[in-house]
Design an enzyme around this catalytic site. Structure first.
Site, short mmCIF file in Angstrom:
data_model
loop_
_atom_site.label_atom_id
_atom_site.label_comp_id
_atom_site.label_asym_id
_atom_site.label_seq_id
_atom_site.Cartn_x
_atom_site.Cartn_y
_atom_site.Cartn_z
N HIS A 104 101.60 -1.75 75.90
CA HIS A 104 102.01 -1.25 74.58
C HIS A 104 101.96 -2.41 73.60
O HIS A 104 102.15 -3.58 73.97
CB HIS A 104 103.44 -0.70 74.70
CG HIS A 104 103.95 0.02 73.51
ND1 HIS A 104 104.40 -0.63 72.38
CD2 HIS A 104 104.13 1.35 73.26
CE1 HIS A 104 104.82 0.26 71.48
NE2 HIS A 104 104.66 1.47 72.00
N ASP A 181 108.17 -4.46 80.98
CA ASP A 181 108.44 -3.52 79.90
C ASP A 181 108.76 -2.19 80.56
O ASP A 181 107.86 -1.49 81.03
CB ASP A 181 107.23 -3.43 78.98
CG ASP A 181 107.32 -2.30 77.96
OD1 ASP A 181 108.34 -1.58 77.95
OD2 ASP A 181 106.37 -2.13 77.19
N GLN A 184 108.99 3.08 79.67
CA GLN A 184 108.55 4.37 80.22
C GLN A 184 109.04 4.61 81.64
O GLN A 184 109.00 5.74 82.12
CB GLN A 184 107.02 4.47 80.18
CG GLN A 184 106.45 4.53 78.79
CD GLN A 184 106.95 5.70 77.98
OE1 GLN A 184 107.21 6.78 78.52
NE2 GLN A 184 107.11 5.52 76.69
#
Length: 401
Positions: A104, A181, A184
């Site tokens: 992202h 990260d 999600q």
């Protein structure tokens, strides 16, 4: 869902809040709205206790070693920028950061800017044909100059879950730290930082069934203690003179000013709610819906899924494009059927372009998603593609009869 005509399939962008979170926010704002830490009055004490409990709840959700490893931020983007500015301050020209094509923008652009400012080298793991990180290139791309491996835990485009164990093992060999990260991955059930073996983890509240404007940066205690402040001002200092200042230990060192108190309380409640759910049953339901959606898209002429066509090591994030139809047109048409999707590059332009397109539509599932939501998407999409009115009946797998 309160709106019976809504088929909400935009959970990867923002999930819905359960009633218990709304009630927690209401109680705080009505019964305990005040600033935290230094206030001596009753409401200030109640607010501080609630914030402290929220931090402890996040630590339990993550199976962290303690709440002092939990830094409240304003979202995943805020967490990653904080780390880029603080951890990045220790890096020297020629040091390397290993990323992937699946990142992202929030886990790409901060490192780009840091590399430009400090003379760092960014290296990338490529994508496999089905939209996963190519671990076969790990040995060649991870060099002794690497100081940080920063990867998505779950792609917001392909839904692919990253195989973390080999990343951590390889990083330890060269002495690099590992950041995930988790924006999600966190919405899909409690996490275990001790088992993952990573050094830093970031995620957002609004994707984990909590409020917007709240996020978390988790870090190993000893690593957080070694980092300098990010923002400075009130709440994060120990002592200030006219010419100098000393700073509190983590996590307050990184929480300058008034923290997002209500957001943190809502997030703690949301994560407690998540821990109360049967995630084995939810995962089985998610796999069923994902399989139904993948099979249904495969049956529609001109539709193409960007990502794995299997349900192993992937979550219910399904991104697709349709020949000669812009993703915005797909989303607008389906909105007319009550289906909420997202269209565009999904803040992952390098990844979307690696599939040879500029944009795509994305459906993303939540624990409350139903067969009818998937059917509404498939029927509406088929109507758009065929240019006719009236949905085609589907069998139990989502495939037209």
């Amino acid at each position: 869902m309160a709106d019976s005509g809504l088929h909400y399939l935009d959970n990867a962008a923002t999930a819905q809040m359960p009633e218990t979170v709304l009630q927690a926010l209401y109680r705080f704002e009505i019964e305990a709205r005040a600033n935290v830490h230094e206030g001596a009055h009753r409401r200030a004490r109640a607010a501080t206790v609630a914030l402290t409990e929220a931090r402890s709840q996040v630590a339990r959700f993550l199976n962290a070693h303690g709440p002092d490893e939990v830094v409240f931020t304003y979202g995943t983007t805020s967490s990653l920028n904080l780390l880029a500015r603080t951890f990045g301050a220790s890096l020297d020209p020629g040091d390397e950061i290993l990323l992937s094509v699946l990142e992202h923008h929030s886990n790409l652009v901060p490192w780009q800017r840091l590399a430009s400012a400090r003379g760092l080298v960014l290296r990338f793991l490529p994508m496999t044909p089905d939209g996963r990180i190519d671990m076969g290139r790990l040995t060649s791309e991870l060099t002794p100059r690497c100081r940080l491996v920063a990867m998505t835990h779950c792609s917001n485009v392909t839904g692919a879950i990253t195989d973390v164990a080999p990343l951590v093992a390889a990083a330890r060999v060269v002495g690099a730290k590992v950041l995930l990260d988790g924006a999600q991955r966190a919405p899909h059930g409690p996490l275990d930082m001790r088992a993952l073996g990573v050094d830093f983890y970031a995620f957002s509240g609004h994707k984990t069934y909590g409020p917007t404007g709240i996020g978390v940066l988790w870090g190993r205690r000893e690593l957080l203690e070694a980092l300098p402040p990010f923002l400075t001002g009130g709440q994060m200092i120990e002592e200030v003179t006219l010419t100098s200042a000393t700073f509190r230990p983590p996590p307050r060192r990184f929480e300058a000013g008034t923290p997002p108190i209500a957001g943190a309380i809502g997030l703690g409640t949301a994560l407690g709610w998540m821990q109360s759910l049967d995630w084995r049953a939810i995962r089985k339901h998610e796999v069923h819906l994902t399989r139904r959606l993948l099979d249904g898209l495969a049956s529609i002429k001109g539709a193409r899924v960007l990502g794995p066509m299997d349900t192993e090591d992937r979550r219910g994030v399904v991104t697709f494009c349709v020949d000669a139809i812009a993703p915005t047109d797909v989303c607008r048409h389906l909105d007319g059927h009550g289906v909420a999707l997202r269209g565009g590059h999904h803040c992952a332009q390098p990844l979307v372009r690696a599939f040879g397109v500029e944009g795509a539509a994305r459906a993303s599932l939540g624990p409350y998603s139903l067969d009818g939501d998937v059917d509404a998407l498939l029927n509406g999409l088929e109507e758009l593609v065929q240019g006719r009115r009236g949905p085609k009946a589907r069998d139990g797998k989502g495939v037209p009869r």
